[in-house]
Design an enzyme around this catalytic site. Structure first.
Site, PDB file in Angstrom:
ATOM      1  CB  ALA A   1      -0.930   0.000   1.214  1.00 27.71           C
TER       2      ALA A   1
ATOM      3  CD  GLU B   1       8.718  -0.849   6.278  1.00 29.03           C
ATOM      4  OE1 GLU B   1       7.630  -0.568   5.770  1.00 29.03           O
ATOM      5  OE2 GLU B   1       8.857  -1.708   7.183  1.00 29.03           O
TER       6      GLU B   1
ATOM      7  NE  ARG C   1       2.282 -12.091   0.430  1.00 31.03           N
ATOM      8  CZ  ARG C   1       1.231 -11.369   0.815  1.00 31.03           C
ATOM      9  NH1 ARG C   1       1.396 -10.145   1.233  1.00 31.03           N
ATOM     10  NH2 ARG C   1       0.030 -11.886   0.817  1.00 31.03           N
TER      11      ARG C   1
ATOM     12  CE1 TYR D   1       0.341 -17.248  -5.858  1.00 31.38           C
ATOM     13  CE2 TYR D   1      -1.579 -18.105  -4.730  1.00 31.38           C
ATOM     14  CZ  TYR D   1      -0.519 -17.225  -4.784  1.00 31.38           C
ATOM     15  OH  TYR D   1      -0.314 -16.323  -3.768  1.00 31.38           O
TER      16      TYR D   1
ATOM     17  CG  ASP E   1      -4.038  -5.392   5.204  1.00 30.16           C
ATOM     18  OD1 ASP E   1      -4.843  -5.361   4.252  1.00 30.16           O
ATOM     19  OD2 ASP E   1      -3.392  -6.409   5.522  1.00 30.16           O
TER      20      ASP E   1
HETATM   21  C1  LIG Z   1      -2.359 -15.798   3.798  1.00 29.54           C
HETATM   22  C2  LIG Z   1      -2.639 -14.519   3.065  1.00 29.54           C
HETATM   23  C3  LIG Z   1      -2.687 -14.530   1.667  1.00 29.54           C
HETATM   24  C4  LIG Z   1      -2.992 -13.354   0.978  1.00 29.54           C
HETATM   25  N1  LIG Z   1      -3.042 -13.393  -0.389  1.00 29.54           N
HETATM   26  C5  LIG Z   1      -3.370 -12.276  -1.064  1.00 29.54           C
HETATM   27  C6  LIG Z   1      -3.429 -12.301  -2.495  1.00 29.54           C
HETATM   28  O1  LIG Z   1      -3.151 -13.328  -3.132  1.00 29.54           O
HETATM   29  N2  LIG Z   1      -3.794 -11.156  -3.133  1.00 29.54           N
HETATM   30  C7  LIG Z   1      -4.115  -9.999  -2.463  1.00 29.54           C
HETATM   31  O2  LIG Z   1      -4.459  -8.990  -3.099  1.00 29.54           O
HETATM   32  N3  LIG Z   1      -4.009  -9.936  -1.109  1.00 29.54           N
HETATM   33  C8  LIG Z   1      -3.650 -11.036  -0.400  1.00 29.54           C
HETATM   34  N4  LIG Z   1      -3.531 -10.985   0.963  1.00 29.54           N
HETATM   35  C9  LIG Z   1      -3.736  -9.698   1.658  1.00 29.54           C
HETATM   36  C10 LIG Z   1      -2.477  -8.847   1.552  1.00 29.54           C
HETATM   37  O3  LIG Z   1      -1.347  -9.562   1.993  1.00 29.54           O
HETATM   38  C11 LIG Z   1      -2.615  -7.573   2.388  1.00 29.54           C
HETATM   39  O4  LIG Z   1      -3.888  -6.992   2.170  1.00 29.54           O
HETATM   40  C12 LIG Z   1      -1.520  -6.574   1.992  1.00 29.54           C
HETATM   41  O5  LIG Z   1      -0.239  -7.085   2.293  1.00 29.54           O
HETATM   42  C13 LIG Z   1      -1.731  -5.251   2.732  1.00 29.54           C
HETATM   43  O6  LIG Z   1      -0.680  -4.388   2.386  1.00 29.54           O
HETATM   44  P1  LIG Z   1      -0.381  -3.100   3.300  1.00 29.54           P
HETATM   45  O7  LIG Z   1       0.773  -2.437   2.629  1.00 29.54           O
HETATM   46  O8  LIG Z   1      -1.641  -2.381   3.552  1.00 29.54           O
HETATM   47  O9  LIG Z   1       0.055  -3.699   4.706  1.00 29.54           O
HETATM   48  P2  LIG Z   1       1.346  -4.538   5.101  1.00 29.54           P
HETATM   49  O10 LIG Z   1       1.651  -5.546   4.046  1.00 29.54           O
HETATM   50  O11 LIG Z   1       1.105  -5.039   6.471  1.00 29.54           O
HETATM   51  O12 LIG Z   1       2.524  -3.491   5.106  1.00 29.54           O
HETATM   52  C14 LIG Z   1       2.647  -2.532   6.135  1.00 29.54           C
HETATM   53  C15 LIG Z   1       4.055  -1.949   6.081  1.00 29.54           C
HETATM   54  O13 LIG Z   1       4.137  -0.934   7.064  1.00 29.54           O
HETATM   55  C16 LIG Z   1       5.283  -1.138   7.895  1.00 29.54           C
HETATM   56  N5  LIG Z   1       4.955  -0.589   9.212  1.00 29.54           N
HETATM   57  C17 LIG Z   1       4.085  -1.098  10.126  1.00 29.54           C
HETATM   58  N6  LIG Z   1       3.999  -0.308  11.199  1.00 29.54           N
HETATM   59  C18 LIG Z   1       4.824   0.750  10.960  1.00 29.54           C
HETATM   60  C19 LIG Z   1       5.147   1.928  11.692  1.00 29.54           C
HETATM   61  N7  LIG Z   1       4.587   2.180  12.903  1.00 29.54           N
HETATM   62  N8  LIG Z   1       6.025   2.813  11.168  1.00 29.54           N
HETATM   63  C20 LIG Z   1       6.581   2.574   9.936  1.00 29.54           C
HETATM   64  N9  LIG Z   1       6.321   1.469   9.195  1.00 29.54           N
HETATM   65  C21 LIG Z   1       5.432   0.576   9.685  1.00 29.54           C
HETATM   66  C22 LIG Z   1       5.493  -2.646   7.882  1.00 29.54           C
HETATM   67  O14 LIG Z   1       6.825  -2.995   8.208  1.00 29.54           O
HETATM   68  C23 LIG Z   1       5.135  -2.983   6.443  1.00 29.54           C
HETATM   69  O15 LIG Z   1       6.223  -2.809   5.563  1.00 29.54           O
HETATM   70  C24 LIG Z   1      -3.224 -12.147   1.679  1.00 29.54           C
HETATM   71  C25 LIG Z   1      -3.143 -12.135   3.081  1.00 29.54           C
HETATM   72  C26 LIG Z   1      -2.843 -13.301   3.761  1.00 29.54           C
HETATM   73  C27 LIG Z   1      -2.768 -13.255   5.255  1.00 29.54           C
END
Ligand SMILES: Cc1cc2nc3c(=O)[nH]c(=O)nc-3n(C[C@H](O)[C@H](O)[C@H](O)COP(=O)(O)OP(=O)(O)OC[C@H]3O[C@@H](n4cnc5c(N)ncnc54)[C@H](O)[C@@H]3O)c2cc1C
Length: 330
Positions: free
Chosen positions: A11, A30, A103, A203, A259
């Site tokens: 994201a 990060e 990923r 997959y 998320d």
């Molecule tokens: C088993 C499983 C399978 C999945 N498969 C899929 C799929 O096939 N396709 C799909 O679209 N989605 C899939 N998802 C969902 C997907 O993984 C998440 O929705 C996605 O990773 C969310 O991305 P994000 O960047 O919002 O959060 P995150 O991936 O959690 O990234 C958050 C980032 O913020 C950083 N961070 C956290 N707190 C702080 C802070 N206080 N200060 C600075 N940095 C911070 C972390 O280190 C991390 O780098 C799956 C989820 C699971 C559990």
């Protein structure tokens, strides 16, 4: 002062790219010291693909991703229940391909395309608004001033905690994942096997590897839930958590995406895809209106519909593709 993006995951990096494309400078903070080398796979549905293609990432993604020809829904014993073709016709239909990749490769492609700074080792622990901006506080004492903050910091988001107070909650499910050698003779496809109380998705992710993810009840033992020769049988389950719906995704100069805003179970493989859609929407809203209202107004109805569809799968079979044109299509 520029915009601060907290979190350098899918994201955060996509938001940074989208802001840059809209001519809005930003810095990503990060918490981890270096980019994740985490190896599991991810399905990038066409609705995410369209955003990433528009950001110019198509060729870099295609260099590392596999394009599945179909998605099959099978019973636990292997009986075929449904097959949806995902080849060229689906790419034309949805305006972008379905892609499967690791990923770490996705994060590498996103990071390589972002020209601005990504500051690693910066865990945000709080923000304070002042007249005309926001000051971020980081563990260790560092501070940074920004015009606005976009929290892309995942399920345990610190920025979400500045907008509303709520807790993660157990969903009753856990996930086990494994990377295995892919069978070179197999046609590239997504296979979803439905079992009592859980399901398993396999997959290919390129590089001769296949991704296997099993969803099982949180209190089940993978050693007995999966077949003894399954790569998941010896895995360590990670509990799947979510949060109650957040009444508002923004407050003042703070907003959350991905998320951090709307965690969802992975039943429709849409968590990252919705985060990627958020990224494009929030950047466009900031450029056109300078605020977060338009972002939330545009995105909330769609995200709520996706979350409802995911939740409908909690007690039944994950839905098949043709029912989900509204997710993958324009
Ligand atoms: C088993 C499983 C399978 C999945 N498969 C899929 C799929 O096939 N396709 C799909 O679209 N989605 C899939 N998802 C969902 C997907 O993984 C998440 O929705 C996605 O990773 C969310 O991305 P994000 O960047 O919002 O959060 P995150 O991936 O959690 O990234 C958050 C980032 O913020 C950083 N961070 C956290 N707190 C702080 C802070 N206080 N200060 C600075 N940095 C911070 C972390 O280190 C991390 O780098 C799956 C989820 C699971 C559990």
């Amino acid at each position: 002062m520029d915009i601060a993006v907290v979190g350098g995951g899918i994201a955060g990096l996509t938001t940074a790219l989208a802001l840059t494309a809209e001519g809005l400078p930003c810095t990503v903070f990060e918490r981890s010291d270096r980019r994740s080398a985490g190896g599991f796979g991810i399905q990038l549905a066409p609705n995410a693909g369209r955003v990433l293609d528009r950001l110019g990432l198509g060729p870099a993604l295609d260099a590392v991703a596999v394009r599945p020809v179909a998605r099959e829904l099978r019973r636990w014993d292997g009986t075929l229940l449904a097959r949806t073709e995902l080849g060229e016709a689906a790419t034309r239909r949805y305006g972008a391909p379905y892609r499967l990749l690791r990923r770490a490769d996705l994060l590498r492609v996103l990071a390589a395309a972002f020209p601005g700074p990504v500051v690693h080792g910066r865990r945000c622990i709080g923000v304070e608004e002042f007249r005309g901006g926001v000051e971020l506080r980081f563990a260790g004492g560092a501070r940074h001033r920004a015009t606005a903050v976009i929290g892309a910091d995942g399920l345990h988001s610190a920025i979400r905690g500045c907008i509303a107070v709520d807790d993660e909650r157990p969903t009753g499910f856990a996930a086990v994942r494994a990377l295995v050698p892919a069978d070179p003779g197999d046609e590239p496809r997504i296979v979803v096997r439905l079992g009592p109380g859980g399901h398993c998705v396999t997959y290919p992710v390129g590089g001769g590897l296949g991704n296997v993810v099993g969803i099982l009840p949180a209190d089940a033992d993978p050693a007995t839930f999966f077949a003894a020769d399954s790569p998941l049988a010896g895995g360590v389950p990670a509990p799947l958590l979510d949060r109650p719906p957040l009444p508002k995704w923004h407050r003042g100069r703070l907003a959350v995406v991905g998320d951090a805003a709307h965690p969802m179970l992975p039943f429709l493989a849409q968590g990252a895809a919705q985060a990627i859609e958020d990224a494009a929407a929030i950047a466009c809203a900031l450029r056109t209106t300078g605020g977060f209202d338009a972002f939330e107004a545009q995105r909330r109805p769609r995200v709520e519909r996706v979350v409802a569809a995911v939740d409908a799968g909690r007690h039944g079979a994950p839905a098949t593709l043709p029912d989900h044109d509204w997710i993958y299509g324009c």
